[in-house]
Design a protein around this motif. Structure first.
Motif, PDB file in Angstrom:
ATOM      1  N   MET A   1       4.736 -18.212 -60.442  1.00 56.94           N
ATOM      2  CA  MET A   1       4.519 -17.800 -61.808  1.00 56.94           C
ATOM      3  C   MET A   1       4.600 -16.280 -61.894  1.00 56.94           C
ATOM      4  SD  MET A   1       1.179 -18.606 -64.092  1.00 56.94           S
ATOM      5  CE  MET A   1       1.570 -19.260 -65.661  1.00 56.94           C
ATOM      6  N   PRO A   2       5.517 -15.725 -62.698  1.00 58.24           N
ATOM      7  CA  PRO A   2       5.681 -14.267 -62.763  1.00 58.24           C
ATOM      8  C   PRO A   2       4.519 -13.595 -63.487  1.00 58.24           C
ATOM      9  CG  PRO A   2       7.184 -15.361 -64.287  1.00 58.24           C
ATOM     10  CD  PRO A   2       6.485 -16.439 -63.498  1.00 58.24           C
ATOM     11  N   GLN A   3       4.217 -12.370 -63.048  1.00 51.09           N
ATOM     12  CA  GLN A   3       3.177 -11.587 -63.713  1.00 51.09           C
ATOM     13  C   GLN A   3       3.673 -11.148 -65.080  1.00 51.09           C
ATOM     14  OE1 GLN A   3       2.432  -8.277 -61.005  1.00 51.09           O
ATOM     15  NE2 GLN A   3       0.320  -8.968 -60.890  1.00 51.09           N
ATOM     16  N   SER A   4       2.751 -10.975 -66.013  1.00 51.50           N
ATOM     17  CA  SER A   4       3.134 -10.446 -67.316  1.00 51.50           C
ATOM     18  C   SER A   4       3.494  -8.977 -67.162  1.00 51.50           C
ATOM     19  CB  SER A   4       2.000 -10.614 -68.322  1.00 51.50           C
ATOM     20  OG  SER A   4       0.954  -9.705 -68.026  1.00 51.50           O
ATOM     21  N   VAL A   5       4.276  -8.468 -68.087  1.00 55.41           N
ATOM     22  CA  VAL A   5       4.664  -7.059 -68.059  1.00 55.41           C
ATOM     23  C   VAL A   5       3.427  -6.175 -68.133  1.00 55.41           C
ATOM     24  CG1 VAL A   5       5.915  -5.250 -69.284  1.00 55.41           C
ATOM     25  CG2 VAL A   5       6.952  -7.505 -69.005  1.00 55.41           C
ATOM     26  N   ALA A   6       2.466  -6.534 -68.992  1.00 55.46           N
ATOM     27  CA  ALA A   6       1.249  -5.732 -69.143  1.00 55.46           C
ATOM     28  C   ALA A   6       0.479  -5.655 -67.832  1.00 55.46           C
ATOM     29  CB  ALA A   6       0.368  -6.299 -70.245  1.00 55.46           C
ATOM     30  N   THR A   7       0.360  -6.772 -67.125  1.00 64.88           N
ATOM     31  CA  THR A   7      -0.348  -6.780 -65.848  1.00 64.88           C
ATOM     32  C   THR A   7       0.393  -5.931 -64.826  1.00 64.88           C
ATOM     33  OG1 THR A   7      -1.265  -8.958 -66.295  1.00 64.88           O
ATOM     34  CG2 THR A   7      -1.272  -8.239 -64.013  1.00 64.88           C
ATOM     35  N   SER A   8       1.705  -6.051 -64.790  1.00 69.48           N
ATOM     36  CA  SER A   8       2.507  -5.268 -63.857  1.00 69.48           C
ATOM     37  C   SER A   8       2.362  -3.772 -64.124  1.00 69.48           C
ATOM     38  CB  SER A   8       3.981  -5.662 -63.957  1.00 69.48           C
ATOM     39  OG  SER A   8       4.158  -7.000 -63.595  1.00 69.48           O
ATOM     40  N   GLU A   9       2.414  -3.378 -65.385  1.00 64.50           N
ATOM     41  CA  GLU A   9       2.257  -1.963 -65.743  1.00 64.50           C
ATOM     42  C   GLU A   9       0.870  -1.463 -65.385  1.00 64.50           C
ATOM     43  OE1 GLU A   9       3.231  -1.793 -69.884  1.00 64.50           O
ATOM     44  OE2 GLU A   9       5.374  -1.596 -69.479  1.00 64.50           O
ATOM     45  N   HIS A  10      -0.149  -2.281 -65.637  1.00 67.25           N
ATOM     46  CA  HIS A  10      -1.527  -1.907 -65.323  1.00 67.25           C
ATOM     47  C   HIS A  10      -1.691  -1.726 -63.806  1.00 67.25           C
ATOM     48  CE1 HIS A  10      -5.809  -1.631 -66.149  1.00 67.25           C
ATOM     49  NE2 HIS A  10      -6.024  -2.500 -65.192  1.00 67.25           N
ATOM     50  N   ASP A  11      -1.152  -2.652 -63.029  1.00 63.14           N
ATOM     51  CA  ASP A  11      -1.231  -2.548 -61.571  1.00 63.14           C
ATOM     52  C   ASP A  11      -0.485  -1.320 -61.066  1.00 63.14           C
ATOM     53  OD1 ASP A  11      -2.720  -4.869 -61.492  1.00 63.14           O
ATOM     54  OD2 ASP A  11      -1.023  -6.144 -60.929  1.00 63.14           O
ATOM     55  N   LEU A  12       0.701  -1.062 -61.614  1.00 60.83           N
ATOM     56  CA  LEU A  12       1.485   0.106 -61.223  1.00 60.83           C
ATOM     57  C   LEU A  12       0.735   1.396 -61.556  1.00 60.83           C
ATOM     58  CD1 LEU A  12       4.063   1.386 -60.131  1.00 60.83           C
ATOM     59  CD2 LEU A  12       5.048   1.146 -62.420  1.00 60.83           C
ATOM     60  N   ALA A  43      -7.384   4.029 -65.805  1.00 52.76           N
ATOM     61  CA  ALA A  43      -7.198   3.997 -64.353  1.00 52.76           C
ATOM     62  C   ALA A  43      -7.819   5.244 -63.740  1.00 52.76           C
ATOM     63  CB  ALA A  43      -5.713   3.925 -64.008  1.00 52.76           C
ATOM     64  N   PHE A  44      -8.610   5.036 -62.704  1.00 47.68           N
ATOM     65  CA  PHE A  44      -9.333   6.131 -62.062  1.00 47.68           C
ATOM     66  C   PHE A  44      -9.247   5.995 -60.552  1.00 47.68           C
ATOM     67  CE2 PHE A  44     -11.145   5.170 -66.128  1.00 47.68           C
ATOM     68  CZ  PHE A  44     -11.315   6.414 -66.709  1.00 47.68           C
ATOM     69  N   SER A  45      -9.199   7.129 -59.867  1.00 47.26           N
ATOM     70  CA  SER A  45      -9.245   7.136 -58.411  1.00 47.26           C
ATOM     71  C   SER A  45     -10.169   8.266 -57.984  1.00 47.26           C
ATOM     72  CB  SER A  45      -7.848   7.357 -57.821  1.00 47.26           C
ATOM     73  OG  SER A  45      -7.907   7.412 -56.418  1.00 47.26           O
ATOM     74  N   GLY A  46     -11.126   7.946 -57.153  1.00 51.89           N
ATOM     75  CA  GLY A  46     -12.057   8.943 -56.648  1.00 51.89           C
ATOM     76  C   GLY A  46     -13.250   9.198 -57.548  1.00 51.89           C
ATOM     77  N   ALA A  47     -13.242   8.646 -58.729  1.00 50.88           N
ATOM     78  CA  ALA A  47     -14.351   8.864 -59.661  1.00 50.88           C
ATOM     79  C   ALA A  47     -15.526   7.972 -59.288  1.00 50.88           C
ATOM     80  CB  ALA A  47     -13.911   8.570 -61.093  1.00 50.88           C
ATOM     81  N   LYS A  48     -16.709   8.535 -59.269  1.00 52.22           N
ATOM     82  CA  LYS A  48     -17.919   7.763 -58.977  1.00 52.22           C
ATOM     83  C   LYS A  48     -18.475   7.125 -60.242  1.00 52.22           C
ATOM     84  CE  LYS A  48     -18.169   9.071 -54.652  1.00 52.22           C
ATOM     85  NZ  LYS A  48     -17.324   8.373 -53.760  1.00 52.22           N
ATOM     86  N   ALA A  49     -18.387   7.835 -61.347  1.00 54.34           N
ATOM     87  CA  ALA A  49     -18.850   7.322 -62.634  1.00 54.34           C
ATOM     88  C   ALA A  49     -17.640   7.182 -63.544  1.00 54.34           C
ATOM     89  CB  ALA A  49     -19.860   8.283 -63.254  1.00 54.34           C
ATOM     90  N   HIS A  50     -17.746   6.346 -64.511  1.00 55.72           N
ATOM     91  CA  HIS A  50     -16.613   6.114 -65.403  1.00 55.72           C
ATOM     92  C   HIS A  50     -16.939   6.519 -66.834  1.00 55.72           C
ATOM     93  CE1 HIS A  50     -13.990   4.169 -62.507  1.00 55.72           C
ATOM     94  NE2 HIS A  50     -15.104   3.715 -61.968  1.00 55.72           N
ATOM     95  N   SER A  51     -17.488   7.714 -67.003  1.00 57.14           N
ATOM     96  CA  SER A  51     -17.839   8.172 -68.343  1.00 57.14           C
ATOM     97  C   SER A  51     -16.608   8.415 -69.214  1.00 57.14           C
ATOM     98  CB  SER A  51     -18.690   9.442 -68.284  1.00 57.14           C
ATOM     99  OG  SER A  51     -17.994  10.472 -67.628  1.00 57.14           O
ATOM    100  N   LEU A  52     -15.434   8.564 -68.609  1.00 60.22           N
ATOM    101  CA  LEU A  52     -14.203   8.746 -69.375  1.00 60.22           C
ATOM    102  C   LEU A  52     -13.472   7.434 -69.622  1.00 60.22           C
ATOM    103  CD1 LEU A  52     -12.711  11.950 -67.701  1.00 60.22           C
ATOM    104  CD2 LEU A  52     -13.955  11.785 -69.857  1.00 60.22           C
ATOM    105  N   ASP A  53     -13.991   6.340 -69.096  1.00 59.17           N
ATOM    106  CA  ASP A  53     -13.331   5.042 -69.239  1.00 59.17           C
ATOM    107  C   ASP A  53     -13.162   4.686 -70.712  1.00 59.17           C
ATOM    108  OD1 ASP A  53     -12.129   2.670 -68.560  1.00 59.17           O
ATOM    109  OD2 ASP A  53     -13.966   1.695 -67.879  1.00 59.17           O
ATOM    110  N   GLY A  54     -11.921   4.493 -71.126  1.00 56.82           N
ATOM    111  CA  GLY A  54     -11.633   4.117 -72.498  1.00 56.82           C
ATOM    112  C   GLY A  54     -11.482   5.271 -73.469  1.00 56.82           C
ATOM    113  N   VAL A  55     -11.748   6.508 -73.025  1.00 54.27           N
ATOM    114  CA  VAL A  55     -11.558   7.657 -73.909  1.00 54.27           C
ATOM    115  C   VAL A  55     -10.086   7.698 -74.317  1.00 54.27           C
ATOM    116  CG1 VAL A  55     -11.525  10.187 -74.006  1.00 54.27           C
ATOM    117  CG2 VAL A  55     -13.466   9.018 -72.990  1.00 54.27           C
TER     118      VAL A  55
END
Length: 70
Positions: A1-12, A43-55
């Protein structure tokens, strides 16, 4: 079953942000998929807190502008 485009973009996006921290030596990196409304940070890397998540970074706005009004 192929991944959706949205999932592929999110993973990338997540892999790219992680690779950005590795290649640059920066301890934190973040990003999001851009649309007409702007770029929500998801998408975050190295962040301990996610206060910017969704900004939402609106067109012609900086991260500091978005954080101050969010």
């Amino acid at each position: 079953m192929p991944q959706s485009v949205a999932t592929s973009e999110h993973d990338l996006l997540h892999r790219s942000v992680k690779e950005l921290t590795r290649l640059t030596g920066c301890s934190v990196a973040f990003g999001g998929l851009t649309s007409a409304e702007g770029t929500p940070l998801t998408a975050f890397s190295g962040a301990k807190a996610h206060s910017l998540d969704g900004v939402l970074i609106e067109p012609a706005e900086s991260i500091l502008d978005a954080y101050r009004t969010g």
